[in-house]
Design an enzyme around this catalytic site. Structure first.
Site, PDB file in Angstrom:
ATOM      1  N   TYR A 125      18.203 -46.163 -25.417  1.00 48.83           N
ATOM      2  CA  TYR A 125      17.674 -46.844 -24.245  1.00 48.83           C
ATOM      3  C   TYR A 125      17.513 -48.338 -24.534  1.00 48.83           C
ATOM      4  O   TYR A 125      17.184 -48.732 -25.657  1.00 48.83           O
ATOM      5  CB  TYR A 125      16.304 -46.281 -23.862  1.00 48.83           C
ATOM      6  CG  TYR A 125      16.329 -44.895 -23.283  1.00 48.83           C
ATOM      7  CD1 TYR A 125      16.552 -44.692 -21.923  1.00 48.83           C
ATOM      8  CD2 TYR A 125      16.114 -43.780 -24.087  1.00 48.83           C
ATOM      9  CE1 TYR A 125      16.566 -43.416 -21.378  1.00 48.83           C
ATOM     10  CE2 TYR A 125      16.122 -42.500 -23.558  1.00 48.83           C
ATOM     11  CZ  TYR A 125      16.350 -42.327 -22.198  1.00 48.83           C
ATOM     12  OH  TYR A 125      16.366 -41.058 -21.678  1.00 48.83           O
ATOM     13  N   TYR A 164      20.344 -38.023 -28.064  1.00 46.72           N
ATOM     14  CA  TYR A 164      19.566 -38.859 -28.975  1.00 46.72           C
ATOM     15  C   TYR A 164      18.457 -38.040 -29.636  1.00 46.72           C
ATOM     16  O   TYR A 164      17.996 -37.031 -29.103  1.00 46.72           O
ATOM     17  CB  TYR A 164      18.967 -40.065 -28.249  1.00 46.72           C
ATOM     18  CG  TYR A 164      18.040 -39.752 -27.102  1.00 46.72           C
ATOM     19  CD1 TYR A 164      16.698 -39.422 -27.307  1.00 46.72           C
ATOM     20  CD2 TYR A 164      18.502 -39.810 -25.788  1.00 46.72           C
ATOM     21  CE1 TYR A 164      15.843 -39.149 -26.254  1.00 46.72           C
ATOM     22  CE2 TYR A 164      17.652 -39.536 -24.720  1.00 46.72           C
ATOM     23  CZ  TYR A 164      16.330 -39.209 -24.963  1.00 46.72           C
ATOM     24  OH  TYR A 164      15.485 -38.938 -23.915  1.00 46.72           O
ATOM     25  N   ARG A 174      17.836 -34.464 -27.960  1.00 44.95           N
ATOM     26  CA  ARG A 174      17.839 -34.231 -26.517  1.00 44.95           C
ATOM     27  C   ARG A 174      19.267 -34.155 -25.998  1.00 44.95           C
ATOM     28  O   ARG A 174      20.107 -34.967 -26.349  1.00 44.95           O
ATOM     29  CB  ARG A 174      17.121 -35.367 -25.783  1.00 44.95           C
ATOM     30  CG  ARG A 174      15.659 -35.499 -26.120  1.00 44.95           C
ATOM     31  CD  ARG A 174      14.695 -34.985 -25.068  1.00 44.95           C
ATOM     32  NE  ARG A 174      15.142 -33.948 -24.194  1.00 44.95           N
ATOM     33  CZ  ARG A 174      15.166 -34.034 -22.854  1.00 44.95           C
ATOM     34  NH1 ARG A 174      14.781 -35.149 -22.259  1.00 44.95           N
ATOM     35  NH2 ARG A 174      15.548 -33.023 -22.113  1.00 44.95           N
TER      36      ARG A 174
END
Length: 256
Positions: A125, A164, A174
């Site tokens: 992110y 990730y 995930r």
């Protein structure tokens, strides 16, 4: 020294809760489309829901009046295209994600503000708290928004996010997913959920997805690949409808 929680232990806990849910349904209990607020395999969920009685508001309308107001003028023509937010092209597999926002009767929900955020193709992110040592993409920040049309339809152009790691347990990963946020008529009506991609091998290992113990409800979180939505030499297409309530409702992250 605390012994790290292994994937084997988390998987065993997931299996126990799936078996308990199946036994309850076989005995006549209704299927649980939504997970327990404190789902033990998802370790932090135990601490992330209200543990005390809620505080009653004397003037609930005052809360809505102080929230943001959204309208057509707040959303630009390019806000839905996450690949055109910077000067260069982002890296990764370009995809088109579309679907409809519906009520329990299958009627379109018009003018709904739909927002998305996601990791980049490497699984990172663009956020200061993400310290995963995967590369950042200077041409991708992973956020977008649009308004549903008269058919309740939304559409985003983006890149497929990568898996990730996270710190729920040892070697926790995930599955690839996109976060969706939907606003009603006020900020207090906000709903948040996640969309996953078909065939991901990480599905059985993820306690967040597996917290939805009902198989049919969990499948509703997975998009469908739609070849007719794919653009030649440009992008692949996925379709994912969101149902806001009723027996076919999409799981919403209540209390998370």
């Amino acid at each position: 020294m605390t012994t790290p929680v292994t994937q084997g232990r988390i998987s065993a806990e997931i299996a126990e809760r799936r078996e308990a849910h199946a036994a309850a349904v076989a005995a006549g209990a209704p299927a649980r489309s939504h997970p327990e607020r404190g789902y033990a395999p998802y370790r932090s969920s135990v601490l992330r829901h209200p543990g005390k009685p809620l505080v009653a508001l004397h003037d609930p309308e005052a809360v809505e009046l102080s929230g943001p107001v959204f309208g057509v003028t707040d959303v630009t023509a390019l806000d839905h295209d996450l690949t055109r937010r910077h000067r260069g092209e982002p890296l990764g597999e370009r995809i088109r994600v579309t679907g409809r926002v519906l009520d329990r009767g299958g009627r379109p929900v018009r003018g709904q503000l739909v927002e998305v955020w996601q990791a980049n193709a490497a699984g990172r992110y663009a956020h200061q708290r993400d310290d995963h040592p995967a590369p950042l993409d200077p041409n991708f920040t992973g956020v977008g928004r649009c308004l549903t049309d008269d058919r309740g339809a939304y559409e985003f152009v983006t890149v497929k996010p990568g898996a990730y790691p996270w710190r729920n347990h040892l070697n926790a990963w995930r599955p690839a997913h996109i976060h969706f946020s939907l606003f009603g008529n006020a900020f207090t009506q906000r709903l948040i959920t996640q969309m996953y991609f078909p065939g991901d091998p990480l599905f059985p290992y993820d306690p967040i997805l597996q917290s939805v113990t009902d198989d049919s409800a969990r499948r509703r979180l997975v998009a469908t690949y739609d070849h007719d939505l794919s653009t030649p030499e440009w992008s692949l297409g996925y379709r994912w409808d969101i149902v806001l309530d009723g027996p076919a409702a999409t799981w919403i992250e209540e209390g998370r």
